[in-house]
Structures are given as structure tokens and as C-alpha cells.
Design a protein around this motif. Structure first.
Motif, PDB file in Angstrom:
ATOM      1  N   VAL A   3       0.843  -1.194   0.000  1.00  0.00           N
ATOM      2  CA  VAL A   3       0.000   0.000   0.000  1.00  0.00           C
ATOM      3  C   VAL A   3       0.880   1.247   0.000  1.00  0.00           C
ATOM      4  O   VAL A   3       1.785   1.379   0.825  1.00  0.00           O
ATOM      5  CB  VAL A   3      -0.933   0.020   1.233  1.00  0.00           C
ATOM      6  CG1 VAL A   3      -1.660   1.357   1.344  1.00  0.00           C
ATOM      7  CG2 VAL A   3      -1.919  -1.131   1.154  1.00  0.00           C
ATOM      8  N   GLY A   4       0.613   2.181  -0.925  1.00  0.00           N
ATOM      9  CA  GLY A   4       1.375   3.427  -0.988  1.00  0.00           C
ATOM     10  C   GLY A   4       0.725   4.550  -0.218  1.00  0.00           C
ATOM     11  O   GLY A   4       1.409   5.390   0.375  1.00  0.00           O
ATOM     12  N   GLU A   5      -0.618   4.579  -0.249  1.00  0.00           N
ATOM     13  CA  GLU A   5      -1.358   5.634   0.453  1.00  0.00           C
ATOM     14  C   GLU A   5      -2.518   5.039   1.220  1.00  0.00           C
ATOM     15  O   GLU A   5      -3.282   4.225   0.695  1.00  0.00           O
ATOM     16  CB  GLU A   5      -1.894   6.683  -0.523  1.00  0.00           C
ATOM     17  CG  GLU A   5      -2.627   7.823   0.165  1.00  0.00           C
ATOM     18  CD  GLU A   5      -3.257   8.812  -0.804  1.00  0.00           C
ATOM     19  OE1 GLU A   5      -2.706   9.928  -0.957  1.00  0.00           O
ATOM     20  OE2 GLU A   5      -4.292   8.469  -1.426  1.00  0.00           O
ATOM     21  N   LEU A   6      -2.646   5.438   2.468  1.00  0.00           N
ATOM     22  CA  LEU A   6      -3.702   4.971   3.351  1.00  0.00           C
ATOM     23  C   LEU A   6      -4.738   6.071   3.529  1.00  0.00           C
ATOM     24  O   LEU A   6      -4.385   7.226   3.796  1.00  0.00           O
ATOM     25  CB  LEU A   6      -3.101   4.612   4.714  1.00  0.00           C
ATOM     26  CG  LEU A   6      -4.068   4.163   5.812  1.00  0.00           C
ATOM     27  CD1 LEU A   6      -4.611   2.774   5.505  1.00  0.00           C
ATOM     28  CD2 LEU A   6      -3.362   4.170   7.159  1.00  0.00           C
ATOM     29  N   GLY A  34       6.736   3.626   5.369  1.00  0.00           N
ATOM     30  CA  GLY A  34       6.802   4.054   3.977  1.00  0.00           C
ATOM     31  C   GLY A  34       5.444   4.261   3.343  1.00  0.00           C
ATOM     32  O   GLY A  34       5.310   4.176   2.113  1.00  0.00           O
ATOM     33  N   ILE A  35       4.429   4.557   4.168  1.00  0.00           N
ATOM     34  CA  ILE A  35       3.065   4.739   3.672  1.00  0.00           C
ATOM     35  C   ILE A  35       2.614   6.167   3.945  1.00  0.00           C
ATOM     36  O   ILE A  35       2.727   6.653   5.075  1.00  0.00           O
ATOM     37  CB  ILE A  35       2.090   3.754   4.362  1.00  0.00           C
ATOM     38  CG1 ILE A  35       2.511   2.306   4.077  1.00  0.00           C
ATOM     39  CG2 ILE A  35       0.658   4.001   3.908  1.00  0.00           C
ATOM     40  CD1 ILE A  35       1.725   1.276   4.866  1.00  0.00           C
ATOM     41  N   SER A  36       2.111   6.851   2.926  1.00  0.00           N
ATOM     42  CA  SER A  36       1.565   8.195   3.127  1.00  0.00           C
ATOM     43  C   SER A  36       0.119   8.081   3.594  1.00  0.00           C
ATOM     44  O   SER A  36      -0.546   7.064   3.375  1.00  0.00           O
ATOM     45  CB  SER A  36       1.645   9.012   1.837  1.00  0.00           C
ATOM     46  OG  SER A  36       0.819   8.445   0.824  1.00  0.00           O
ATOM     47  N   VAL A  37      -0.375   9.123   4.256  1.00  0.00           N
ATOM     48  CA  VAL A  37      -1.717   9.112   4.837  1.00  0.00           C
ATOM     49  C   VAL A  37      -2.506  10.310   4.343  1.00  0.00           C
ATOM     50  O   VAL A  37      -2.013  11.447   4.355  1.00  0.00           O
ATOM     51  CB  VAL A  37      -1.649   9.124   6.384  1.00  0.00           C
ATOM     52  CG1 VAL A  37      -3.045   9.282   6.986  1.00  0.00           C
ATOM     53  CG2 VAL A  37      -0.991   7.841   6.895  1.00  0.00           C
ATOM     54  N   ARG A  38      -3.742  10.040   3.947  1.00  0.00           N
ATOM     55  CA  ARG A  38      -4.675  11.104   3.559  1.00  0.00           C
ATOM     56  C   ARG A  38      -5.884  11.037   4.480  1.00  0.00           C
ATOM     57  O   ARG A  38      -6.510   9.985   4.623  1.00  0.00           O
ATOM     58  CB  ARG A  38      -5.131  10.920   2.113  1.00  0.00           C
ATOM     59  CG  ARG A  38      -6.137  11.981   1.642  1.00  0.00           C
ATOM     60  CD  ARG A  38      -6.702  11.641   0.287  1.00  0.00           C
ATOM     61  NE  ARG A  38      -7.571  12.700  -0.218  1.00  0.00           N
ATOM     62  CZ  ARG A  38      -8.364  12.588  -1.281  1.00  0.00           C
ATOM     63  NH1 ARG A  38      -8.391  11.448  -1.961  1.00  0.00           N
ATOM     64  NH2 ARG A  38      -9.124  13.596  -1.662  1.00  0.00           N
ATOM     65  N   GLY A  39      -6.195  12.133   5.132  1.00  0.00           N
ATOM     66  CA  GLY A  39      -7.386  12.185   5.970  1.00  0.00           C
ATOM     67  C   GLY A  39      -8.626  12.364   5.114  1.00  0.00           C
ATOM     68  O   GLY A  39      -8.691  13.277   4.292  1.00  0.00           O
ATOM     69  N   ILE A  40      -9.622  11.508   5.301  1.00  0.00           N
ATOM     70  CA  ILE A  40     -10.810  11.577   4.463  1.00  0.00           C
ATOM     71  C   ILE A  40     -11.560  12.887   4.678  1.00  0.00           C
ATOM     72  O   ILE A  40     -12.295  13.343   3.792  1.00  0.00           O
ATOM     73  CB  ILE A  40     -11.735  10.368   4.728  1.00  0.00           C
ATOM     74  CG1 ILE A  40     -12.751  10.201   3.596  1.00  0.00           C
ATOM     75  CG2 ILE A  40     -12.405  10.478   6.095  1.00  0.00           C
ATOM     76  CD1 ILE A  40     -13.538   8.906   3.668  1.00  0.00           C
ATOM     77  N   HIS A  41     -11.352  13.538   5.822  1.00  0.00           N
ATOM     78  CA  HIS A  41     -12.034  14.803   6.117  1.00  0.00           C
ATOM     79  C   HIS A  41     -11.551  15.946   5.225  1.00  0.00           C
ATOM     80  O   HIS A  41     -12.208  16.980   5.130  1.00  0.00           O
ATOM     81  CB  HIS A  41     -11.836  15.179   7.588  1.00  0.00           C
ATOM     82  CG  HIS A  41     -10.414  15.496   7.943  1.00  0.00           C
ATOM     83  ND1 HIS A  41      -9.428  14.534   7.975  1.00  0.00           N
ATOM     84  CD2 HIS A  41      -9.801  16.662   8.275  1.00  0.00           C
ATOM     85  CE1 HIS A  41      -8.279  15.093   8.317  1.00  0.00           C
ATOM     86  NE2 HIS A  41      -8.480  16.385   8.507  1.00  0.00           N
ATOM     87  N   THR A  42     -10.410  15.751   4.553  1.00  0.00           N
ATOM     88  CA  THR A  42      -9.891  16.793   3.661  1.00  0.00           C
ATOM     89  C   THR A  42     -10.410  16.645   2.235  1.00  0.00           C
ATOM     90  O   THR A  42     -10.151  17.517   1.394  1.00  0.00           O
ATOM     91  CB  THR A  42      -8.356  16.753   3.628  1.00  0.00           C
ATOM     92  OG1 THR A  42      -7.911  15.515   3.044  1.00  0.00           O
ATOM     93  CG2 THR A  42      -7.783  16.877   5.038  1.00  0.00           C
ATOM     94  N   VAL A  93      -8.024   1.389   3.850  1.00  0.00           N
ATOM     95  CA  VAL A  93      -8.811   2.245   4.738  1.00  0.00           C
ATOM     96  C   VAL A  93      -8.490   1.903   6.183  1.00  0.00           C
ATOM     97  O   VAL A  93      -8.473   0.731   6.567  1.00  0.00           O
ATOM     98  CB  VAL A  93     -10.327   2.067   4.497  1.00  0.00           C
ATOM     99  CG1 VAL A  93     -11.137   2.925   5.475  1.00  0.00           C
ATOM    100  CG2 VAL A  93     -10.699   2.403   3.057  1.00  0.00           C
ATOM    101  N   PHE A  94      -8.244   2.943   6.983  1.00  0.00           N
ATOM    102  CA  PHE A  94      -8.031   2.780   8.421  1.00  0.00           C
ATOM    103  C   PHE A  94      -9.026   3.680   9.152  1.00  0.00           C
ATOM    104  O   PHE A  94      -9.035   4.892   8.949  1.00  0.00           O
ATOM    105  CB  PHE A  94      -6.598   3.155   8.793  1.00  0.00           C
ATOM    106  CG  PHE A  94      -6.301   3.162  10.281  1.00  0.00           C
ATOM    107  CD1 PHE A  94      -7.016   2.374  11.179  1.00  0.00           C
ATOM    108  CD2 PHE A  94      -5.279   3.959  10.779  1.00  0.00           C
ATOM    109  CE1 PHE A  94      -6.733   2.382  12.536  1.00  0.00           C
ATOM    110  CE2 PHE A  94      -4.980   3.976  12.138  1.00  0.00           C
ATOM    111  CZ  PHE A  94      -5.711   3.191  13.014  1.00  0.00           C
ATOM    112  N   ILE A  95      -9.880   3.084   9.985  1.00  0.00           N
ATOM    113  CA  ILE A  95     -10.797   3.854  10.822  1.00  0.00           C
ATOM    114  C   ILE A  95     -10.290   3.782  12.248  1.00  0.00           C
ATOM    115  O   ILE A  95     -10.189   2.701  12.831  1.00  0.00           O
ATOM    116  CB  ILE A  95     -12.241   3.327  10.726  1.00  0.00           C
ATOM    117  CG1 ILE A  95     -12.743   3.431   9.279  1.00  0.00           C
ATOM    118  CG2 ILE A  95     -13.149   4.120  11.658  1.00  0.00           C
ATOM    119  CD1 ILE A  95     -14.208   3.047   9.103  1.00  0.00           C
TER     120      ILE A  95
END
Length: 250
Positions: A31-34, A59-67, A81-83
Motif C-alpha cells: 500500500v502506498g497511500e492509506l 513508507g506509507i503516506s496518509v490522507r485524511g478523508i475529512h480533507t 482504509v483505516f478507521i
């Protein structure tokens, strides 16, 4: 499906998620982006930054779904997906208001890895009914993602003979749940997790195990590395009842 369901995100003497670092790394391999869902806490930016700090070490980037301008579109294209944990009632209400219950469910059922901790683990169950949280807000219903056909009680606590607490023990409360519902409940102690790969379900953890409560039976202890795939046996019945819009356990 590929699920990693953690009882807790922090362990004494360890940093955030560090107690489960190896299993998380394996679960999110490739996974590259979570896509992180921070709605269980009020500070979405701060919570997302905390997750990003841990995931950076993998080595994983994170994007907040709220953005995201369109959270449903973000869920539909997520690599994983991580909740996260926090208040389960606030989390579910937020998912419902943004149309994310079905969006996340469909994406995970399509094969992308799902990870939950505490409240996020509650979301993987058929309903919210076995959370430990206070109902600080009122969701439209208790129906959650239904990624497993049984209930989970994260942060499960055994009775302590030294405690001055005179209310119900956790075991008594789960027994009361079974008086009104016909679905098993797995009490996950601190430091434990469930890992699902399609039809295989395994209990993992540092030391502690889990306690399984089922209708009409005495609780059963299970240690780390136990195969709990038998808990998935009712999945077809659960899916059928959900598709008919009937509450599971009714």
C-alpha cells in the motif's frame, strides 16, 4: 476481504500502534497511500497527523478523508482504509451523514485492506451494540459496516477482585446482550487483534487472548494464534438478513 481489527491503538510503555507494528506492516504490504477516517475524535487534523507519523515509518503516506471534497469518491478509490478509535457513536453518525457506511463497505468487499482500532473495530461488526462508549450523539441507526458476521467488544476487561466497582462486569453486560440478541460476541483484551483473509480468521496479540460469548453457552477462552474461522460460518445468513433490511439478531 482483508481485515485487521485491533482492540486498542496504544499499549503501556509503547508508542501509538507500536505494539502491532509488525502485523500492520504485513497487512498493509504494497500500500502506498492509506485513507484515514478520523471522525471518532474531534481534532481530525491532529489525529490524522498522529497516524501519518506512525505510517511514515512504514513508507506509507496518509490522507485524511475529512480533507476530501467528496469523501465517498475518496473511499471508492482508496488503496486501504483505516478507521481510528475514539467515540463509536460520533464515528458512526459521521459515517452515516457522509454516505460512507456503504462506500467503505463496498470498497473493502472489493478487496482493499481495512484496518480498525477500537471504535474502528466496532465499525466492522454488524451493529454498534457492543461498544463500551457513551452515546454522546445519536446516529440514525446502530447498523455498521458488517465486515464480519459477529460482534466484537474491544478493550475487554476481566473482573478484578480488588476493584471497588459495584456495577456490572463486562462479562455480565455481554451476557445481557445475548439475552436479547442471537449473535456471538468476541471480547478482545488489550493488545489483541483479529486478522481476516477471505475465509480465514486468526486471533493475534502480544500476550492476552480473547473471550468468546455465544447464546446458550458458557464463555470460552482463546489464546493468541487461535484459528477462529468458524465465526464466519453465519456470514451468508447475515448477508441475506441485511439485504432484506432486517436487523441481525432480530
Amino acid at each position: 476481504m482483508r481485515l485487521l481489527l485491533l482492540s486498542n491503538s496504544s499499549a503501556p510503555g509503547r508508542g501509538y500502534l507500536e505494539h502491532a507494528r509488525d502485523v500492520i506492516a504485513g497487512h498493509l504490504s504494497g500500500v502506498g497511500e492509506l485513507l484515514f477516517v478520523p471522525y471518532a475524535l474531534a481534532d481530525h487534523d491532529g489525529y490524522t497527523a498522529k497516524v501519518a507519523e506512525f505510517m511514515d515509518g512504514l513508507g506509507i503516506s496518509v490522507r485524511g478523508i475529512h480533507t476530501a471534497d467528496d469523501p465517498r469518491a475518496a473511499a471508492a478509490s482508496a488503496q486501504a482504509v483505516f478507521i481510528g478509535g475514539g467515540n463509536s457513536f460520533r464515528l458512526l453518525k459521521s459515517l452515516q451523514e457522509r454516505g460512507l457506511v456503504e462506500a467503505v463497505r463496498e470498497r473493502v468487499r472489493a478487496g482493499v485492506p481495512y484496518m480498525g482500532s477500537s471504535a474502528g473495530t466496532n465499525m466492522a461488526c454488524p451493529t454498534l451494540r457492543t461498544t463500551n462508549d457513551m452515546p454522546i450523539v445519536q446516529p440514525a441507526s446502530f447498523e455498521t459496516l458488517g465486515l464480519v458476521p459477529f460482534q466484537i467488544n474491544p478493550h475487554y476487561l476481566d473482573p478484578s477482585p480488588e476493584s471497588a466497582h459495584m456495577g456490572e462486569t463486562r462479562e455480565e453486560r455481554l451476557t445481557q446482550f445475548l439475552e436479547e440478541n442471537d449473535v456471538p460476541v468476541l471480547g478482545l483484551r488489550e493488545g489483541t487483534w483479529l486478522r481476516r483473509t477471505d475465509g480465514t480468521l486468526t486471533l493475534g496479540g502480544i500476550e492476552a487472548g480473547a473471550r468468546l460469548f455465544a447464546p446458550g453457552a458458557d464463555p470460552v477462552e482463546h489464546g493468541p494464534d487461535t484459528d477462529l474461522s468458524g465465526l464466519l460460518a453465519t456470514e451468508a445468513r447475515f448477508d441475506s438478513r441485511r439485504n432484506q433490511a432486517a436487523p441481525f439478531g432480530s
